[in-house]
Design an enzyme around this catalytic site. Sequence first.
Site, mmCIF file in Angstrom:
data_model
loop_
_atom_site.group_PDB
_atom_site.id
_atom_site.type_symbol
_atom_site.label_atom_id
_atom_site.label_comp_id
_atom_site.label_asym_id
_atom_site.label_seq_id
_atom_site.Cartn_x
_atom_site.Cartn_y
_atom_site.Cartn_z
ATOM 1 N N ASP A 12 -5.215 5.099 -5.287
ATOM 2 C CA ASP A 12 -4.727 4.217 -4.229
ATOM 3 C C ASP A 12 -5.362 2.834 -4.345
ATOM 4 O O ASP A 12 -6.392 2.648 -5.008
ATOM 5 C CB ASP A 12 -5.080 4.855 -2.870
ATOM 6 N N ASP A 39 4.772 4.478 1.985
ATOM 7 C CA ASP A 39 4.206 5.309 3.046
ATOM 8 C C ASP A 39 5.284 5.729 4.025
ATOM 9 O O ASP A 39 5.055 6.601 4.863
ATOM 10 C CB ASP A 39 3.121 4.535 3.814
HETATM 11 C C1 GLA Z 1 -2.624 4.892 1.842
HETATM 12 C C2 GLA Z 1 -1.642 5.767 1.109
HETATM 13 C C3 GLA Z 1 -1.411 7.044 1.872
HETATM 14 C C4 GLA Z 1 -2.726 7.763 2.052
HETATM 15 C C5 GLA Z 1 -3.713 6.835 2.752
HETATM 16 C C6 GLA Z 1 -5.105 7.430 2.798
HETATM 17 O O1 GLA Z 1 -2.064 4.393 3.016
HETATM 18 O O2 GLA Z 1 -0.444 5.076 0.878
HETATM 19 O O3 GLA Z 1 -0.505 7.875 1.172
HETATM 20 O O4 GLA Z 1 -3.231 8.171 0.811
HETATM 21 O O5 GLA Z 1 -3.820 5.586 2.101
HETATM 22 O O6 GLA Z 1 -5.996 6.602 3.415
#
Ligand code: GLA
Length: 737
Positions: free
Chosen positions: A480, A550
């Site tokens: 990430d 997301d």
């Molecule tokens: C980001 C990612 C999510 C998740 C969160 C965890 O927003 O896009 O899928 O992994 O971080 O903090």
Amino acid sequence: MAIVYHEKSKEFHLYNNEISYIIKILDNNQLGNLYYGKRIQDRDDFSHLLKGCLRPLAAYVFENDYTLSLQHTKQEYPSYGTTDFRYPAYEIKQSNGSRITNFLYYSHEIYSGKKKLQGLPATYVEDENEATTLEVTLFDEVIDTSLVLTYSIYEQLPVITRNTKFIHHGNEKIIITKSMSASVDLPDSEYEMLNLAGAWSRERHLKTRRIEQGTQGIYSMTGTSSAEHNPFLVLKRPNTDENIGEAYGFSLIYSGNHLEQVEVDTFNRTRIIIGIHPDTFEWSLQKNEVFQTPEVVLVYSDQGLNKMSQTFHKLYRTRLARGYWRDKPRPVLVNNWEATEMEFTEEKVLQIAKAGKKLGAEMFVLDDGWFGDRDNDKVGLGDWYVNNFDKLPEGIVGLSRKIEEMGLKFGLWFEPEMVNKDSDLYRQHPDWIIATPNRRTSPSRNQYVLDFSREEVVDYIYGLMEKVLGEANISYVKWDMNRYITECYSVGRDSEMQGMNFHQYVLGVYSLYDRLTHRFPNILFESCSSGGARFDPGILYFAPQGWTSDDTDAIERLNIQYGTSYVYPISSMGAHVSAVPNQQVGRITPIETRANVAYFGAFGYELDLNLLSDEEKNKVKEQISFYKKHRELMMKGNYYRLLSPFENQDTAWSVVSDDQSKGIIGYYKVLNVPNDDWKRLKLRGLNQNKQYIINGDPKRIHFGDELMHVGIIIDDDDFCNNSVDFSSSLYVLTEKI
Ligand code: GLA
């Protein structure tokens, strides 16, 4: 050999069965462009395509000769200030303060195959015959610097890749303040520009505009490729649609600041420049140093946007993505993020995994919250080891063992480039974050960016990750990157080198990816950046799939996945079924529709499966087995956009196997309409002479030509009588033998 050099006319013709690209060494020994588009027959001399005449206000290269004014000449890598006044492809600041250059043809080389780019991701060949490469070296004697323009043309695809390299030989340092990967001049301006714009949770929505005199463009200055503007644009003729007409696609293989600019001059010629964003960029070269730009991919289609996208898909899926997982069916995974966020115990995640296993999932992924003192987003980033043994009594080693014992693979979340101030890492190395001395450092999501432009920082993070991945049974990593870069400065670099930071940062990210993917070649990497904020071809080289957004709402995903498909293969789009009401938009959609959208991607679940009713669990079981049965087709089939969510109420897309024996169509009704029209959907890519059975129903057998020209009947039962909002239908076509 797909590149010929005509010695007499000094012209290079790059061609294959579909495209031609013609370069000429101009009378002043700079490089001009004569043509780029649909394949035309070769001839010894195309110089009649050059146009020049006396025009008031124009400046000319030669005295008493009105043929060559660079302002009026299509060029390959133009500079500013020597008769061209348009935006240039590059700029070099010299020790006397001048920015005027004169790179003249010096030599060229044509060879089979395609070389790697030092430190940068790029498309590749597996066999030398797949592509031919032309490298033209130009030389500026005043600064004693070479400029190498590299073009590769693929034999079987309408693709040309380009990159640029400066090699400095002189004793006096030069500073490159702009170096685009390519500049392409087209002879008219009858185009619409398409690009993919957005923001968090609504990434890569399609935007279309008519281009006009002046400049128009897209860019990112976030330090990443960004959710705002993907490094990609298309110029298409106004009458081009998905299935007919000309389109030129430009895609930059890069994950940092970028610029894609289209300039139409007042003579209606169009210049596209694409590459690293020049703002804040400065790269100094001492004697014998080299600057290499990222690669840009040029795709031409004369059969509409679907053909353009299919070309990108094929190239990116098979000659950009790499490694063990490139061609392998991707595991159906269950990720715990939306189910638990950071509040989990080992027992809880084992329960979720167990439910997944029971329903047919193949992998469990533990998301954020397992490391350091991480219970909320203010703490822990940077400490890539388990501290909290209440949460994970036997650490990641123990958890991964238990998951594997269940018969599942185990995956783990990291955010390698980040740090919280409340972490061991920050307490030990407060000067490792990107921050400008004597200035405020802006937080974002309570975190700061580690200075990956410094080798020691990357080394340290590699060490921590290598240990976790080496000790436990880990088959997948979700990488990430959850904030943009501000106050960009590196205390590891001299003041006059600060313009290198953004690009060096990206090189640092690539180097960590490179080391980890080499050390752990069997781990499947999935990239992520607050969803899809760094979904670009640069990352795709290391991670064959990325978390698309997301936003897991099925209806929002129609726009996002449809937009993303303009350049990226569906095998690269992480797509999960999540719980309702949806976390991002609160929408309640049927579980069938959530799966019908997610099938067209790297499929998985993002919820606590234990909370589903028995009926829903049965549906999940069926969905997983459906996906397993068809995932090869989903991954490798040719993808067609059929109905655009950006233009219609309904959306439709399909995949068809290479041999045209199978296809799957997704049709999404979105809002219910009372007493709706009769609907037929015209399919694409089938074999007109083959008969197809629809959904295994012996009463529904039709020839391909009927399905393509008359259309498939959208089920009355599904949509007329029983329809609700957000309903959808899937049609599986199999050839009747
Ligand atoms: C980001 C990612 C999510 C998740 C969160 C965890 O927003 O896009 O899928 O992994 O971080 O903090």
